[in-house]
Design an enzyme around this catalytic site. Structure first.
Site, PDB file in Angstrom:
ATOM      1  N   ASP A 409       0.852  -1.182   0.000  1.00 51.33           N
ATOM      2  CA  ASP A 409       0.000   0.000   0.000  1.00 51.33           C
ATOM      3  C   ASP A 409       0.893   1.239   0.000  1.00 51.33           C
ATOM      4  OD1 ASP A 409      -2.378   1.634   0.475  1.00 51.33           O
ATOM      5  OD2 ASP A 409      -1.570   1.871   2.489  1.00 51.33           O
ATOM      6  N   THR A 411      -0.097   4.846   1.065  1.00 59.08           N
ATOM      7  CA  THR A 411      -0.276   5.777   2.181  1.00 59.08           C
ATOM      8  C   THR A 411      -0.011   5.106   3.519  1.00 59.08           C
ATOM      9  OG1 THR A 411      -1.945   6.931   0.894  1.00 59.08           O
ATOM     10  CG2 THR A 411      -1.879   7.381   3.262  1.00 59.08           C
ATOM     11  N   ASP A 608      -1.370  -0.524   6.070  1.00 56.17           N
ATOM     12  CA  ASP A 608      -1.567   0.047   7.401  1.00 56.17           C
ATOM     13  C   ASP A 608      -2.990   0.492   7.676  1.00 56.17           C
ATOM     14  OD1 ASP A 608      -1.690   2.369   5.757  1.00 56.17           O
ATOM     15  OD2 ASP A 608      -1.070   3.592   7.468  1.00 56.17           O
TER      16      ASP A 608
END
Length: 725
Positions: A409, A411, A608
């Site tokens: 991912d 961000t 996250d």
């Protein structure tokens, strides 16, 4: 009903449909097992777990039961062991009396604390699925029953087995095995209780109530379950959006980062869609509900996480692969020993047969075999923790060395995950510092996270800010107000068009900044463009080094993010990532993992956010950033405490060392059995006259366990140098 529920449909909707009618329980190791009541798995004996946990769950009843059995009988185990070791030194305690004392103290341990193990061992026999419980039940049962006979009726044994005034007993071996097994179960149950934490974290995101607007215009707070499609709901600043729907009044900035991965709040105006469980940051909104209950995005993510967790059974420990065959072989050898000595041995032949059969069962008792994998896992988990890598279970350590594809991912994983001021670009005739100072002065009246970023940047530079004389927020497009006698406007191009300010003079700079992944705002004063400000999500300093190390190890790197494709490609270009997927939803990330797995790739997912949870659960190894959300960490098998991707290389090297250590331990365990069982069975008796008494068998069993533990402890000093593995 039961027969139908014992089958595995394989359909993603199956758990949700089943749960609607009543709680369905399944085995963590064998997800095809499904029952409508709590029980034990007929294949492996593990306790069945609910497919979907409830938000509010009490203490695990089985964990409490095992803790009570362990702690109440641990003092008895210690006393029995000490008496067995040092009882002959106690004055006034003859050896025959010592045996009776050990019997009295051992009986509660075997018959009460160890009863669940015997029950599971019997279940494995009834279901014709021999497993470790079969061996534990046979080994401890044989040692205890043999010792009971030696204590109650010592006269049935030959004189050669009488030593120091009694026939040797092995109560301590039986009770120690029971206590160690109880301790292992307590630790395992505590770890397993965390598997449902991801779903409970997701369920906890939704508010418990919603503020519904009545037909007469007044508000009422109602339970979330009472919200229906078409209801008008009010969301005030700082409140959570209750369900999915559309804005019908007002405007605001909504923080959707927890679900979409987008680090910057999203402007919402009339007609825009809202997602339940996102956070309204600034303005007031009125929405019309469109999807409620199981139809919301949050509910669908819950279902995907649950399905991903259950569709992938944890990796069977290497000991379990051969446990069934091993159990059958040991039992067969013990029976063959008993009858061979009974029919062909010297008198008293059947006594010799019993003693030798018990020796076979004791030396084959799976202490070393049971410790072989868990000890390596325990030491490796501790070593990983000192390096900032937390492993949830054994399968993560076992599988991490095999990964060849890493989905990451953007961000919060590759980047910091929070907006940071990048630069101010002045229009001709103005200064960059003055552009930042005026923008920050105006933004002091705003609650928007981007405004906070600009104000913080100005203060860090020691700028003196003016207090705004007036301030208003233009829903979703920017802010306006008066500062030091000037009419200021700060926002996107739509706001500039609304007030008639041309932005063409800085258009090339704005496009270049957007191509680098930044969000751009324009500042105008008294109808003139002063400049623009760029806010971006910076790449973590450790990310380039981490990606270079992982690429050198032969891993295929794939970026998948909910951000726009332009921003995603800009970040990927900086980091040298060739494969990029932008604007992906949680379901899209899950589909990407499944597609790569169908291509025979071994996939790890690093993320996250809540939007990463389904993919983290479905991947062969899910890796969460410790700086991210609880849901991500609960869905993943590995957590990088500092959010540093370099931890993946460390974890992979530790995985390689641990699996090699486990194989060595299993070799030790089976080698002892391969050498000890024939001797215990009496195969050397015709040649040497040797017999392996149960006492020597117990010592050999203990020595094999000590060897396994000592070898596992070497992992504390293993060099964690990344290899291709």
């Amino acid at each position: 009903m039961n027969a139908e529920r014992m089958t595995h449909t394989g359909s993603p909707a199956a758990p949700i449909a089943a749960t609607a009618a009543g709680t369905i329980y399944t085995c963590p190791m064998h997800p095809e097992i499904r029952q409508d009541r709590p029980s034990h798995c007929p294949k492996c004996g593990m306790t069945l777990e609910a497919l979907l946990p409830e938000l509010e769950e009490g203490e695990n009843a089985e964990l409490l039961d095992f803790q009570r059995r362990f702690w109440w009988t641990l003092p008895l185990t210690v006393v029995v062991t000490l008496i067995a070791m040092f009882g002959q030194r106690l004055q006034g305690l003859d050896m025959a009396t010592q045996s009776w004392v050990e019997l009295v103290l051992s009986a509660p341990i075997l018959l009460w604390a160890g009863w669940p193990f015997f029950a599971r061992g019997w279940q494995s026999v009834v279901n014709r699925s021999p497993n470790m419980w079969t061996l534990i039940g046979l080994g401890t049962g044989a040692a205890f029953l043999y010792s009971v006979v030696a204590t109650v009726a010592p006269q049935v044994f030959p004189a050669s087995f009488v030593s120091m005034g009694r026939v040797a007993v092995y109560f301590e071996a039986a009770v120690v095995i029971v206590s160690l097994t109880l301790l292992g179960q307590v630790l395992e149950l505590k770890a397993r209780s965390q598997t449902s934490a991801a779903i409970r974290s997701l369920l906890g995101l939704a508010p418990k109530t919603a503020r519904r607007i009545r037909d007469d215009g007044t508000d009422e707070d109602i339970p979330l379950a009472n919200v229906h499609v078409g209801d008008r709901l009010r969301i005030r600043p700082g409140e959570t959006v209750p369900v999915d729907g559309t804005v019908i009044e007002g405007g605001s900035a909504v923080d959707e980062s927890m679900l979409t991965g987008e680090p910057l709040p999203v402007s919402k105006r009339i007609g825009d869609k809202l997602i339940g469980a996102t956070l309204n940051t600034s303005g007031a909104l009125v929405m019309r509900s469109e999807r409620v209950g199981s139809a919301t995005v949050l509910a669908q993510i819950v279902q995907m996480v649950a399905q991903a967790q259950r569709s992938k059974a944890p990796m069977q420990r290497m000991a379990d692969v051969v446990a069934g065959y091993f159990v059958v072989a040991v039992v067969g050898i013990a029976l063959l020993t008993f009858f061979a000595w009974g029919w062909f041995g010297p008198e008293p032949s059947w006594v010799y047969g019993l003693i030798n059969a018990v020796a076979v069962l004791i030396i084959a008792c799976p202490c070393a075999l049971g410790l072989a994998t868990p000890m390596s896992i325990m030491v490796a988990s501790g070593r990983g923790a000192t390096q900032g890598v937390l492993f949830r279970d054994a399968s993560a350590i076992e599988n991490l060395r095999k990964i060849d594809t890493l989905i990451i991912d953007k961000t919060g994983t590759l980047t910091e995950g929070r907006p940071a001021f990048e630069r101010a670009v002045p229009a001709p005739g103005f200064e960059a510092d003055e552009v930042l100072r005026l923008a920050a002065s105006l933004d002091q009246g705003s609650e928007h996270p981007l405004a906070e970023t600009i104000v913080r940047a100005a203060r860090e530079r020691g700028m003196a800010l003016d207090k705004p004389e007036s301030f208003e927020s233009s829903s979703g497009i920017g802010v306006r107000g008066q500062v030091a006698g000037h009419q200021l406007a700060l926002g996107n191009t739509a706001l500039m068009q609304q007030i008639g300010v041309a932005v063409d003079v800085l258009l090339p700079q704005a496009e270049a900044l957007r191509a680098q992944g930044a969000s751009v705002m324009h500042l105008a004063a008294d109808g003139r463009l002063l400049g623009l400000l760029a806010v971006s999500d910076p790449v973590k300093p450790s990310t380039p080094e981490a990606l270079a190390t992982l690429k050198a190890a032969g891993l295929r790197i794939v970026m998948a993010t909910g951000d726009g494709l332009t921003t995603a490609r800009a970040v990927a270009a900086k980091l040298g990532i060739d494969e990029v997927h932008g604007e992906v939803k949680p379901a899209d990330k899950l589909i990407l993992v499944e597609r790569l797995q169908k291509e025979s790739r071994v996939v790890a997912m690093a993320g996250d956010g809540i939007n990463d949870a389904p993919a983290l659960a479905k991947a062969d190894v899910g890796i969460a950033m410790g700086t991210g959300t609880d849901v991500a960490m609960n869905s993943a098998q590995v957590t990088l405490v500092k959010g540093d991707l370099r931890g993946i290389a460390i974890a992979r090297a530790l995985s390689q060392a641990t699996v090699a250590n486990m194989k060595q331990n299993l070799l030790f365990a089976f080698l002892y059995n391969a050498l000890g069982i024939p001797i215990a069975a009496g195969l050397l008796y015709p040649l040497t006259g040797w017999l392996l008494s149960p006492l020597i068998a117990a010592l050999a069993m203990s020595f094999s366990s000590a060897s396994v533990i000592g070898n596992a402890l070497r992992l504390r000093r293993a060099a964690l140098i990344q290899g291709r593995g």
